[in-house]
Design a protein around this motif. Structure first.
Motif, PDB file in Angstrom:
ATOM      1  N   ALA A   1      52.828  52.639  12.029  1.00 19.40           N
ATOM      2  CA  ALA A   1      52.381  52.130  10.734  1.00 19.40           C
ATOM      3  C   ALA A   1      51.586  53.007  10.007  1.00 19.40           C
ATOM      4  O   ALA A   1      50.599  53.597  10.473  1.00 19.40           O
ATOM      5  N   GLY A   2      52.051  52.966   8.580  1.00 21.98           N
ATOM      6  CA  GLY A   2      51.383  54.147   7.804  1.00 21.98           C
ATOM      7  C   GLY A   2      51.801  55.446   7.926  1.00 21.98           C
ATOM      8  O   GLY A   2      51.623  56.294   7.052  1.00 21.98           O
ATOM      9  N   SER A   3      52.685  55.612   9.135  1.00 21.71           N
ATOM     10  CA  SER A   3      53.250  57.230   9.081  1.00 21.71           C
ATOM     11  C   SER A   3      54.792  57.186   8.436  1.00 21.71           C
ATOM     12  O   SER A   3      55.096  58.275   7.897  1.00 21.71           O
ATOM     13  N   LEU A   4      55.273  56.208   8.376  1.00 26.67           N
ATOM     14  CA  LEU A   4      56.721  56.163   8.015  1.00 26.67           C
ATOM     15  C   LEU A   4      56.731  55.668   6.601  1.00 26.67           C
ATOM     16  O   LEU A   4      56.209  54.476   6.401  1.00 26.67           O
ATOM     17  N   LYS A   5      57.551  55.981   5.664  1.00 28.53           N
ATOM     18  CA  LYS A   5      57.420  55.624   4.410  1.00 28.53           C
ATOM     19  C   LYS A   5      58.600  54.454   4.091  1.00 28.53           C
ATOM     20  O   LYS A   5      59.441  54.484   4.879  1.00 28.53           O
ATOM     21  N   GLY A   6      58.309  53.582   3.230  1.00 24.79           N
ATOM     22  CA  GLY A   6      59.117  52.493   3.026  1.00 24.79           C
ATOM     23  C   GLY A   6      59.202  51.432   4.058  1.00 24.79           C
ATOM     24  O   GLY A   6      58.366  51.247   4.907  1.00 24.79           O
ATOM     25  N   PRO A   7      59.955  50.425   3.970  1.00 22.78           N
ATOM     26  CA  PRO A   7      60.113  49.325   5.053  1.00 22.78           C
ATOM     27  C   PRO A   7      60.433  49.708   6.465  1.00 22.78           C
ATOM     28  O   PRO A   7      61.274  50.745   6.725  1.00 22.78           O
ATOM     29  N   PRO A   8      60.054  49.071   7.282  1.00 22.07           N
ATOM     30  CA  PRO A   8      59.915  49.672   8.754  1.00 22.07           C
ATOM     31  C   PRO A   8      61.408  49.204   9.378  1.00 22.07           C
ATOM     32  O   PRO A   8      61.638  48.956  10.433  1.00 22.07           O
ATOM     33  N   ILE A   9      62.554  49.743   8.542  1.00 21.70           N
ATOM     34  CA  ILE A   9      63.756  49.590   9.199  1.00 21.70           C
ATOM     35  C   ILE A   9      63.886  50.735  10.430  1.00 21.70           C
ATOM     36  O   ILE A   9      63.394  51.962  10.205  1.00 21.70           O
ATOM     37  N   THR A  10      64.985  50.653  10.907  1.00 23.86           N
ATOM     38  CA  THR A  10      65.304  51.587  12.183  1.00 23.86           C
ATOM     39  C   THR A  10      66.359  52.399  11.613  1.00 23.86           C
ATOM     40  O   THR A  10      67.467  52.152  11.293  1.00 23.86           O
ATOM     41  N   ARG A  11      66.163  53.670  11.208  1.00 21.62           N
ATOM     42  CA  ARG A  11      67.123  54.572  10.674  1.00 21.62           C
ATOM     43  C   ARG A  11      67.538  55.516  12.066  1.00 21.62           C
ATOM     44  O   ARG A  11      66.767  56.459  12.647  1.00 21.62           O
ATOM     45  N   VAL A  12      68.679  55.661  12.413  1.00 20.12           N
ATOM     46  CA  VAL A  12      69.447  56.279  13.462  1.00 20.12           C
ATOM     47  C   VAL A  12      70.371  57.303  12.836  1.00 20.12           C
ATOM     48  O   VAL A  12      70.861  57.250  11.637  1.00 20.12           O
ATOM     49  N   TYR A  13      70.237  58.754  13.352  1.00 22.01           N
ATOM     50  CA  TYR A  13      70.814  59.792  12.958  1.00 22.01           C
ATOM     51  C   TYR A  13      72.041  59.926  13.245  1.00 22.01           C
ATOM     52  O   TYR A  13      72.496  60.036  14.656  1.00 22.01           O
ATOM     53  N   ALA A  14      73.192  60.139  12.433  1.00 17.78           N
ATOM     54  CA  ALA A  14      74.703  60.127  12.764  1.00 17.78           C
ATOM     55  C   ALA A  14      74.913  61.953  13.222  1.00 17.78           C
ATOM     56  O   ALA A  14      75.769  62.107  13.918  1.00 17.78           O
ATOM     57  N   ASN A  15      74.241  62.687  12.662  1.00 22.24           N
ATOM     58  CA  ASN A  15      74.351  64.107  12.797  1.00 22.24           C
ATOM     59  C   ASN A  15      73.885  64.418  14.204  1.00 22.24           C
ATOM     60  O   ASN A  15      73.223  65.625  14.021  1.00 22.24           O
ATOM     61  N   LEU A  16      73.984  63.881  15.142  1.00 18.86           N
ATOM     62  CA  LEU A  16      73.589  64.373  16.564  1.00 18.86           C
ATOM     63  C   LEU A  16      73.986  66.045  17.059  1.00 18.86           C
ATOM     64  O   LEU A  16      73.246  66.657  17.568  1.00 18.86           O
ATOM     65  N   SER A  17      75.225  66.315  16.619  1.00 14.15           N
ATOM     66  CA  SER A  17      75.541  67.484  16.980  1.00 14.15           C
ATOM     67  C   SER A  17      74.999  68.655  16.208  1.00 14.15           C
ATOM     68  O   SER A  17      74.674  69.690  16.674  1.00 14.15           O
ATOM     69  N   GLU A  18      74.455  68.535  14.889  1.00  9.42           N
ATOM     70  CA  GLU A  18      73.528  69.304  14.378  1.00  9.42           C
ATOM     71  C   GLU A  18      72.177  69.584  14.915  1.00  9.42           C
ATOM     72  O   GLU A  18      71.366  70.756  14.651  1.00  9.42           O
ATOM     73  N   ILE A  19      71.780  68.356  15.341  1.00 14.62           N
ATOM     74  CA  ILE A  19      70.180  68.181  15.804  1.00 14.62           C
ATOM     75  C   ILE A  19      70.417  68.965  17.112  1.00 14.62           C
ATOM     76  O   ILE A  19      69.612  69.841  17.468  1.00 14.62           O
ATOM     77  N   THR A  20      71.376  68.667  17.894  1.00 12.78           N
ATOM     78  CA  THR A  20      71.294  69.551  19.063  1.00 12.78           C
ATOM     79  C   THR A  20      71.611  70.846  19.179  1.00 12.78           C
ATOM     80  O   THR A  20      71.108  71.785  19.803  1.00 12.78           O
TER      81      THR A  20
END
Length: 363
Positions: free
Chosen positions: A112-131
């Protein structure tokens, strides 16, 4: 004694977001398409967007906005900044994010207070780039990579800084994919995650090669009113034991430690429950303990009080002092006498009842 308001032990149902949004860019990635297909297989309605703009309502009542956001999952592409890892002392060398946001309703939530905007859950599709970005960090970092005390853990990567990856796993599959990737990475590394959920079935048969450590985030049942939407503590402990029996290293994250009335009895009971469930673990479990006291910032306090106006979590400033981070931010932490009493209690109880568990840090 504090009253536990919850009924008898029951299984916590998996999170089923009411709304699943998949941005146009996320649809270009195999993992993004896989998340959409998993959601549909669970009977969820998936909105495949024609752009990367999330259609979120603005200006509505804060409580309604909170409820709508917490029941929304958005599949997006992690920005380039997420591929440049940040250190995350004292937990691990580096932070690796699979998502931002969490389905739980914890009235002390440090997001709370760390993430900007409404507290929706954003999951990342570009997992291959992350790894793909991770190998360049091998041998780097100061928490375990260059620590004599924790060098056996290898280069460590923390996956639960901005989400609970197990809480969203039934919909995303991201945690299983990352555990499997670490299992294939033949190097002195360790993936770490902590969770308030217990649905570990998808993880038990993965070829993890001992390179992932699961920790259960725990508080006494007496403080359950501060952890809405999560699995019971007894369920989390049983899940942790199952993971240890499947060859995973495990750990405890006792957090946030709350110095409310009756805390000694409450935490004494919790440690007794841990000892009863996690006795005689396999050697591969290498059990650890992390001890984190409750703290908050002025910004997080304001957000949390708007989200949970009926919470009786004490954020009045009693028994508190200000602490400034190296970046100049202000936190309210417990004062010196309270901290000393808490630390003395936990060090004594853990040494007596959980002697096989290695305490990593106190903060």
């Amino acid at each position: 004694m504090l009253h536990d308001p919850r009924p008898a032990l029951r299984s916590t149902p998996i999170w089923r977001p009411k709304r699943v949004l998949v941005t146009a860019s996320a649809q270009a990635y195999p993992h993004g398409r896989s998340i959409a297909e998993r959601a549909e297989a669970l009977g969820l309605t998936v909105e495949r967007l024609r752009s990367d703009r999330l259609p979120l309502e603005r200006g509505e009542d804060p409580r309604k906005a909170y409820a709508r956001a917490k029941s929304t999952l958005a599949v997006v592409v992690a920005p380039p900044s997420k591929l440049r890892l940040q250190p995350i002392a004292p937990s691990a060398d580096w932070r690796v994010d699979l998502a931002e946001g969490c389905p739980a309703h914890c009235s002390y939530c440090y997001l709370a207070g760390s993430l900007k905007g409404p507290p929706i859950t954003r999951v990342y599709a570009n997992l291959s780039e992350i790894t793909g970005a991770l190998p360049s960090y091998l041998g780097q970092g100061v928490v375990t990579s260059r620590s004599a005390e924790r060098a056996a853990e290898g280069t460590t990567f923390e996956a639960s800084c901005y989400t609970d990856p197990l809480g969203i796993e039934p919909v995303t599959g991201s945690l299983s994919a990352l555990i499997s990737w670490f299992g294939r990475w033949d190097a002195p590394v360790q993936l770490r995650f902590t969770t308030k959920f217990a649905s570990v079935d998808p993880l038990l048969d993965l070829d993890h090669r001992g390179r992932t450590r699961m920790r259960a985030s725990l508080n006494p049942d007496a403080f359950a009113r501060f952890e809405g939407g999560t699995s019971r503590v007894a369920e989390r402990l049983q899940a942790l034991r199952r993971m240890a029996e499947a060859g995973y290293p495990i750990g405890l994250t006792i957090a946030p430690i709350i110095a409310a009335d009756g805390w000694e009895d409450a935490y004494g009971g919790l440690i007794a429950d841990i000892a009863a469930v996690l006795g005689e673990l396999p050697a591969s479990a290498d059990p650890t303990v992390e001890l984190i006291t409750h703290r908050y910032t002025p910004g997080s306090k304001a957000v949390l009080e708007s989200w949970y106006p009926g919470s009786d979590l004490d954020m009045t400033g009693a028994q508190r002092r200000e602490k400034r981070t190296r970046f100049g931010a202000v936190k309210q932490v417990y004062d010196a006498p309270t901290m000393a009493a808490l630390r003395r209690f936990f060090e004594t109880e853990i040494a007596a009842r959980l002697p096989a568990m290695r305490v990593l840090y106190w903060t």
